[in-house]
Design a protein around this motif. Structure first.
Motif, PDB file in Angstrom:
ATOM      1  N   THR A  57      70.149  50.890  28.052  1.00 12.50           N
ATOM      2  CA  THR A  57      71.284  51.350  28.861  1.00 12.50           C
ATOM      3  C   THR A  57      72.431  51.700  27.924  1.00 12.50           C
ATOM      4  O   THR A  57      72.351  51.439  26.715  1.00 12.50           O
ATOM      5  N   PRO A  58      73.539  52.306  28.419  1.00 16.12           N
ATOM      6  CA  PRO A  58      74.681  52.544  27.525  1.00 16.12           C
ATOM      7  C   PRO A  58      75.147  51.284  26.801  1.00 16.12           C
ATOM      8  O   PRO A  58      75.502  51.333  25.621  1.00 16.12           O
ATOM      9  N   LEU A  59      75.131  50.139  27.484  1.00 14.24           N
ATOM     10  CA  LEU A  59      75.548  48.899  26.837  1.00 14.24           C
ATOM     11  C   LEU A  59      74.569  48.487  25.740  1.00 14.24           C
ATOM     12  O   LEU A  59      74.982  48.149  24.618  1.00 14.24           O
ATOM     13  N   THR A  60      73.262  48.510  26.037  1.00 16.90           N
ATOM     14  CA  THR A  60      72.293  48.096  25.022  1.00 16.90           C
ATOM     15  C   THR A  60      72.161  49.128  23.908  1.00 16.90           C
ATOM     16  O   THR A  60      71.785  48.782  22.787  1.00 16.90           O
ATOM     17  N   GLN A  61      72.473  50.402  24.197  1.00 17.00           N
ATOM     18  CA  GLN A  61      72.584  51.381  23.111  1.00 17.00           C
ATOM     19  C   GLN A  61      73.676  50.960  22.128  1.00 17.00           C
ATOM     20  O   GLN A  61      73.492  51.010  20.908  1.00 17.00           O
ATOM     21  N   THR A  65      73.142  49.831  18.214  1.00 22.84           N
ATOM     22  CA  THR A  65      73.856  50.530  17.150  1.00 22.84           C
ATOM     23  C   THR A  65      74.791  49.597  16.402  1.00 22.84           C
ATOM     24  O   THR A  65      74.803  49.551  15.163  1.00 22.84           O
ATOM     25  N   SER A  66      75.584  48.823  17.130  1.00 24.98           N
ATOM     26  CA  SER A  66      76.640  48.028  16.505  1.00 24.98           C
ATOM     27  C   SER A  66      76.131  46.753  15.865  1.00 24.98           C
ATOM     28  O   SER A  66      76.840  46.152  15.054  1.00 24.98           O
ATOM     29  N   SER A  67      74.912  46.303  16.184  1.00 31.83           N
ATOM     30  CA  SER A  67      74.401  45.076  15.569  1.00 31.83           C
ATOM     31  C   SER A  67      74.357  45.217  14.054  1.00 31.83           C
ATOM     32  O   SER A  67      74.698  44.270  13.321  1.00 31.83           O
ATOM     33  N   LEU A  68      73.947  46.383  13.566  1.00 35.26           N
ATOM     34  CA  LEU A  68      73.965  46.623  12.121  1.00 35.26           C
ATOM     35  C   LEU A  68      75.389  46.550  11.579  1.00 35.26           C
ATOM     36  O   LEU A  68      75.641  45.963  10.523  1.00 35.26           O
ATOM     37  N   VAL A  69      76.324  47.104  12.316  1.00 35.34           N
ATOM     38  CA  VAL A  69      77.682  47.231  11.800  1.00 35.34           C
ATOM     39  C   VAL A  69      78.401  45.884  11.815  1.00 35.34           C
ATOM     40  O   VAL A  69      79.135  45.545  10.880  1.00 35.34           O
ATOM     41  N   LEU A 415      84.222  49.931  17.377  1.00 32.63           N
ATOM     42  CA  LEU A 415      84.167  51.304  17.887  1.00 32.63           C
ATOM     43  C   LEU A 415      82.739  51.718  18.224  1.00 32.63           C
ATOM     44  O   LEU A 415      82.500  52.403  19.223  1.00 32.63           O
ATOM     45  N   ALA A 416      81.770  51.289  17.376  1.00 36.10           N
ATOM     46  CA  ALA A 416      80.370  51.624  17.646  1.00 36.10           C
ATOM     47  C   ALA A 416      79.898  51.017  18.959  1.00 36.10           C
ATOM     48  O   ALA A 416      79.155  51.645  19.722  1.00 36.10           O
ATOM     49  N   LEU A 417      80.317  49.789  19.228  1.00 39.26           N
ATOM     50  CA  LEU A 417      79.925  49.122  20.471  1.00 39.26           C
ATOM     51  C   LEU A 417      80.578  49.776  21.684  1.00 39.26           C
ATOM     52  O   LEU A 417      79.954  49.950  22.734  1.00 39.26           O
ATOM     53  N   ALA A 418      81.846  50.160  21.535  1.00 42.08           N
ATOM     54  CA  ALA A 418      82.606  50.656  22.684  1.00 42.08           C
ATOM     55  C   ALA A 418      82.417  52.142  22.954  1.00 42.08           C
ATOM     56  O   ALA A 418      82.659  52.596  24.078  1.00 42.08           O
ATOM     57  N   PHE A 419      81.992  52.911  21.945  1.00 45.47           N
ATOM     58  CA  PHE A 419      82.030  54.365  22.071  1.00 45.47           C
ATOM     59  C   PHE A 419      81.225  54.921  23.246  1.00 45.47           C
ATOM     60  O   PHE A 419      81.739  55.766  23.991  1.00 45.47           O
ATOM     61  N   PRO A 420      79.959  54.521  23.462  1.00 42.13           N
ATOM     62  CA  PRO A 420      79.234  55.087  24.606  1.00 42.13           C
ATOM     63  C   PRO A 420      79.935  54.842  25.941  1.00 42.13           C
ATOM     64  O   PRO A 420      80.024  55.741  26.784  1.00 42.13           O
ATOM     65  N   THR A 421      80.446  53.623  26.123  1.00 42.90           N
ATOM     66  CA  THR A 421      81.157  53.311  27.362  1.00 42.90           C
ATOM     67  C   THR A 421      82.479  54.060  27.440  1.00 42.90           C
ATOM     68  O   THR A 421      82.894  54.517  28.519  1.00 42.90           O
ATOM     69  N   LEU A 422      83.149  54.212  26.300  1.00 45.77           N
ATOM     70  CA  LEU A 422      84.432  54.914  26.252  1.00 45.77           C
ATOM     71  C   LEU A 422      84.284  56.378  26.655  1.00 45.77           C
ATOM     72  O   LEU A 422      85.042  56.902  27.475  1.00 45.77           O
TER      73      LEU A 422
END
Length: 468
Positions: A57-61, A65-69, A415-422
């Motif tokens: 989902t957008p959240l799990t995307q 992505t952000s787990s690496l960051v 930002l990586a975590l929030a961007f899809p939702t943003l």
């Protein structure tokens, strides 16, 4: 531009085999930057097929992505301390192993949870490389070419990102019908990881780290490999003179917080780390395909078009290397934040004025994204990592670079975590207008706090910091 300030006591750098040996060290160490770039860029093209196979989902995307960051933030903080204790070279060898193992875990991941574990391992390696490789290069480089030599790591980073975009485009075109194509994209990472491991086994340790740990003869031997004999002796004397002035105990964060001078330079590094990320550059590097699809490109066309920002990033990096030893750091940052803020405003305006379905919309947004990435890479990315590796005294360099990189990665991850939702909530226009406001704040910070470091030895910069 002002003329660089060079110490009169050091003999000229000179030409000869020592320059080629120094160049080889930089090439091998920069494989760490290449891995940094590939592992952060590969998600750009892997995300959509990964989403289909794993049902994201957008959240799990955002989590994938952000787990690496987020892990990179920890890796940056820990990597600096480990390199202070165990050595720059030894730490880079260990990071190569982490890159290799992390890539294998991602390739074999049967679920989101296993994928996140692999991404965390890669993130620890990426964060460690972001801290240790620039310091290693900076400490081996002569002051006359420190900017361009240290800056090669950032060129390697964007080259890795471009390689990821190209590999993604090729594999997407040829094997896009396969469910596991994204696994092949990640598997490529194992090759440079093995090369980094084998190459660094033959590279020297940082002479400044060796002096700081009482290993003078080894430091002289290293300098004699990468300098003329006269220059090696004079440079070692300068390094030893500063080492004799230091406290013997390694500086801890608590010590820095109690020292006004050290705290001021640490806050400068943190501000630079945050400022470089709030431009939104990694929203493009991680979600470039998503942004281009949102602007009106078809999915496969967006995957191919996404190569354009990668190409301009490499070209900008080449220009940045030329500039590093010719243009003052402060001037470079002012130009960078000014130009990227203008591009962000224009992207926001274009996405408002050109409505979905307008054939001009995707082309205009792509051109503006390319301009933004070009400005970012030419004036900010190389300058950030080079400056971060220069401004701290030796006794807190690993800690200082680690904390600055930690701030950079935490901002990046948020930002990586929030961007899809943003983007889903306020669209491209609102998102990039927000980046423009933050970029203007970063410009003000640079004008207020950034010291000039171009053309000065690390020891001269240290004298300035400790006597403020």
């Amino acid at each position: 531009m002002t003329a660089p300030i060079a110490p009169a006591t050091l003999p000229p750098l000179g030409d000869g085999p020592h320059r080629r040996r120094l160049g080889l060290v930089a090439v091998v160490a920069c494989l760490g930057g290449l891995l940094f770039g590939y592992d952060t860029g590969v998600i750009n093209g892997a995300l959509l097929p990964m989403t289909q196979e794993l049902g994201l989902t957008p959240l799990t995307q955002g989590i994938a992505t952000s787990s690496l960051v987020f892990a990179a933030a920890i890796g940056a903080l820990v990597g600096g301390r480990v390199s202070d204790a165990r050595g720059r070279r030894t730490t880079i060898v260990a990071l190569a192993v982490l890159f290799f193992v992390g890539s294998l875990v991602v390739v074999a991941a049967p679920s989101l949870e296993a994928l996140v574990v692999g991404r965390v391992l890669l993130g620890l390696a990426v964060g460690g490389a972001s801290t240790v490789v620039p310091v290693y290069l900076s400490e081996l480089a002569p002051h006359e070419i420190r900017g361009s030599l240290s800056g090669r790591n950032e060129l390697a980073i964007v080259s890795g990102q471009l390689a990821a975009f190209v590999v993604n485009a090729i594999l997407g075109a040829q094997l896009g019908h396969l469910d596991g194509v994204w696994r092949i994209m990640f598997a490529v990472c194992a090759l440079p990881a093995a090369a980094l491991f084998l190459g660094m086994l033959r590279m020297p340790e940082s002479p400044r780290w060796l002096v700081d740990h009482g290993r003078r003869d080894e430091a002289l031997a290293v300098l004699q490999r990468i300098r003329t004999p006269e220059r090696a002796a004079a440079e070692l004397a300068d390094v030893e003179a500063i080492a004799a002035m230091r406290q013997h105990d390694r500086v801890r964060l608590a010590d820095v917080l109690r020292d006004r001078r050290l705290l001021a330079i640490l806050l400068t590094g943190i501000g630079l780390g945050i400022g470089q990320q709030v431009t939104g550059i990694n929203a493009i590097m991680y979600y470039g395909q998503t942004v281009l699809v949102e602007s009106g490109f078809e999915r496969q066309a967006a995957l191919v078009a996404n190569v354009a920002p990668g190409v301009i990033a490499v070209l900008g990096g080449i220009v940045a290397l030329w500039m590093m030893d010719r243009v003052d750091r402060r001037t470079t940052f002012v130009l960078g934040f000014g130009l990227t803020t203008i591009c962000q405003v224009l992207i926001g305006i274009a996405s408002l004025v050109l409505q979905p379905g307008d054939p001009a919309r995707p082309i205009v947004i792509l051109v503006l994204v390319v301009a933004f990435v070009g400005a970012m890479q030419t004036f900010l990315n190389v300058a950030f990592w080079v400056t971060l590796s220069e401004i701290f005294p030796m006794r807190m360099r690993g800690l200082g670079v680690g904390v600055g990189a930690f701030a950079n990665w935490i901002t990046n991850a948020s930002l990586a975590l929030a961007f899809p939702t943003l983007v889903a909530s306020v669209g491209i226009s609102g998102t990039f207008f927000g980046f423009a406001v933050l970029g203007a704040c970063a410009l003000a910070f640079v004008l207020w706090r950034l010291p000039e470091s171009r053309g000065r030895t690390l020891e001269a910069l240290e004298r300035d910091v400790t006597r403020r």
